[in-house]
Design a protein around this motif. Structure first.
Motif, mmCIF file in Angstrom:
data_model
loop_
_atom_site.group_PDB
_atom_site.id
_atom_site.type_symbol
_atom_site.label_atom_id
_atom_site.label_comp_id
_atom_site.label_asym_id
_atom_site.label_seq_id
_atom_site.Cartn_x
_atom_site.Cartn_y
_atom_site.Cartn_z
ATOM 1 N N HIS A 138 -0.718 10.788 9.887
ATOM 2 C CA HIS A 138 -1.269 10.025 8.769
ATOM 3 C C HIS A 138 -2.476 10.748 8.167
ATOM 4 O O HIS A 138 -3.348 11.256 8.888
ATOM 5 N N GLN A 169 0.880 5.326 1.563
ATOM 6 C CA GLN A 169 0.232 6.227 2.503
ATOM 7 C C GLN A 169 0.802 7.635 2.329
ATOM 8 O O GLN A 169 1.950 7.803 1.916
ATOM 9 N N PHE A 190 12.806 10.298 15.282
ATOM 10 C CA PHE A 190 11.395 10.036 15.550
ATOM 11 C C PHE A 190 11.193 8.580 15.918
ATOM 12 O O PHE A 190 11.831 7.677 15.364
ATOM 13 N N TYR A 204 13.092 6.379 13.339
ATOM 14 C CA TYR A 204 13.465 7.069 12.116
ATOM 15 C C TYR A 204 14.399 8.228 12.458
ATOM 16 O O TYR A 204 14.349 8.794 13.539
ATOM 17 N N PHE A 248 3.275 8.862 15.065
ATOM 18 C CA PHE A 248 4.602 9.385 15.370
ATOM 19 C C PHE A 248 4.617 10.163 16.681
ATOM 20 O O PHE A 248 3.640 10.832 17.048
ATOM 21 N N GLY A 249 5.767 10.109 17.351
ATOM 22 C CA GLY A 249 6.025 11.013 18.453
ATOM 23 C C GLY A 249 6.448 12.370 17.912
ATOM 24 O O GLY A 249 6.546 12.577 16.701
ATOM 25 N N SER A 250 6.714 13.294 18.837
ATOM 26 C CA SER A 250 7.089 14.647 18.437
ATOM 27 C C SER A 250 8.557 14.777 18.078
ATOM 28 O O SER A 250 8.981 15.822 17.597
ATOM 29 N N LEU A 299 13.722 11.186 5.662
ATOM 30 C CA LEU A 299 13.375 10.276 6.749
ATOM 31 C C LEU A 299 13.965 8.903 6.471
ATOM 32 O O LEU A 299 13.586 8.240 5.505
ATOM 33 N N ASN A 341 0.835 -1.188 0.000
ATOM 34 C CA ASN A 341 0.000 0.000 0.000
ATOM 35 C C ASN A 341 0.875 1.244 0.000
ATOM 36 O O ASN A 341 2.102 1.145 0.134
ATOM 37 N N PHE A 379 4.496 13.864 2.835
ATOM 38 C CA PHE A 379 5.352 12.725 2.515
ATOM 39 C C PHE A 379 4.513 11.530 2.077
ATOM 40 O O PHE A 379 3.444 11.278 2.638
ATOM 41 N N PHE A 426 8.011 0.777 6.715
ATOM 42 C CA PHE A 426 7.485 1.905 5.960
ATOM 43 C C PHE A 426 8.654 2.756 5.505
ATOM 44 O O PHE A 426 9.486 3.157 6.315
ATOM 45 N N TYR A 427 8.695 3.062 4.216
ATOM 46 C CA TYR A 427 9.785 3.867 3.674
ATOM 47 C C TYR A 427 9.222 5.176 3.149
ATOM 48 O O TYR A 427 8.275 5.175 2.352
ATOM 49 N N PHE A 428 9.806 6.275 3.569
ATOM 50 C CA PHE A 428 9.284 7.597 3.253
ATOM 51 C C PHE A 428 10.043 8.259 2.114
ATOM 52 O O PHE A 428 11.245 8.052 1.950
ATOM 53 N N GLN A 466 3.442 16.769 7.831
ATOM 54 C CA GLN A 466 4.300 17.166 8.935
ATOM 55 C C GLN A 466 4.309 18.677 9.047
ATOM 56 O O GLN A 466 4.777 19.373 8.134
ATOM 57 N N TYR A 499 1.414 11.269 4.461
ATOM 58 C CA TYR A 499 1.520 11.854 5.789
ATOM 59 C C TYR A 499 1.788 13.352 5.651
ATOM 60 O O TYR A 499 2.334 13.821 4.655
ATOM 61 N N ARG A 516 7.112 19.230 14.242
ATOM 62 C CA ARG A 516 6.233 18.206 14.797
ATOM 63 C C ARG A 516 6.480 16.861 14.135
ATOM 64 O O ARG A 516 7.219 16.738 13.154
ATOM 65 N N GLY A 517 5.845 15.838 14.686
ATOM 66 C CA GLY A 517 5.902 14.521 14.069
ATOM 67 C C GLY A 517 4.958 14.426 12.887
ATOM 68 O O GLY A 517 4.167 15.324 12.627
ATOM 69 N N LEU A 518 5.049 13.324 12.158
ATOM 70 C CA LEU A 518 4.196 13.119 10.997
ATOM 71 C C LEU A 518 2.826 12.622 11.431
ATOM 72 O O LEU A 518 2.699 11.872 12.406
#
Lengths: 111, 117
Positions: free
Chosen positions: A45, A33, B91, B35, B108-110, B43, A31, A88, A99-101, A37, A35, A41-43
């Motif tokens: 979904h 996905q 991350f 990550y 994800f965390g911050s 990333l 699949n 992303f 998972f590869y971004f 950001q 995201y 901050r974090g990513l």
């Protein structure tokens, strides 16, 4: 590397316009996905599309997937200043749950 | 739920020092990912745990990096000795893996902003 590539790297549009960003990847996937950001901050979904799907909608988001071209696009309609962020794509293979971004698209929506 | 919790938020250290980053995944999640994010490389997946067991550590840059997950609610990423090129945002992310390669979404965390001087 299994990472995808987003295009463009940066995009600047006026509020109300549509924003389109693309993602290309290298291997067969289970699949894909998208995201978001926000700065510092974090990513988060946004949406998931499976390899047997061609299009998916969620609110103002529309995602397409072309597995023959190994590419996906994310469309944000009627953009808002609050949509300003980096976007992303992430892919996962048929084996394993890694998972590869991609490298991300930086979107700026000007009020 | 509090989400994925990382600590510290910021870490400034000198080259050669040991650095330990911490992560608490979402309760009930059984997969955890570390990550690293930099402008140059984007990333990068460093390591992935499933049910506390390291499944894929091929992304760990070198022996200076190590990661552990002693139980389902805690993981650490350690760098010893640290180098300036390790400066990045690290991350932690978690998800519930239901098997059959279902590839559920990541939470994800911050992040931890690491600066090695």
């Amino acid at each position: 590397s299994q990472q995808g590539e987003e295009d463009p790297q940066a995009l600047s549009i006026q509020e109300g316009e549509n924003a389109t960003m693309n993602c290309s990847y290298k291997t067969s996937i289970n699949n894909l996905q998208w995201y978001r950001q926000n700065s510092g901050r974090g990513l988060v979904h946004l949406i998931l599309i499976r390899s047997n799907e061609r299009e998916k909608h969620s609110g103002r988001l529309r995602v397409t997937l072309d597995t023959s071209k190994k590419s996906s696009s994310l469309l944000i309609t009627a953009s808002r200043a609050a949509d300003t962020a980096s976007y992303f794509c992430a892919t996962s293979r048929n084996t394993g749950n890694q998972f590869y971004f991609g490298t991300g698209t930086s979107l700026t929506v000007i009020p | 739920d509090a989400g994925v919790i990382q600590s510290p938020r910021h870490e400034v250290t000198e080259m050669g020092q040991e650095v330990t980053l911490r992560c608490k995944p979402i309760s009930g999640h059984n997969s955890l990912f570390w990550y690293r994010q930099t402008m140059m490389r984007g990333l990068e997946l460093l390591i992935y745990f499933n049910n506390n067991v390291p499944i894929d550590d091929s992304g760990m840059p070198e022996d200076r990096f190590s990661a552990k997950m002693p139980n389902a609610s805690f993981s650490t990423l350690k760098i010893q000795p640290s180098e300036p090129r390790d400066s990045a945002v690290y991350f932690c992310a978690s998800t519930l893996d239901r098997g059959l390669a279902t590839n559920e979404k990541l939470f994800f965390g911050s992040g931890t902003q690491l600066s090695v001087l």
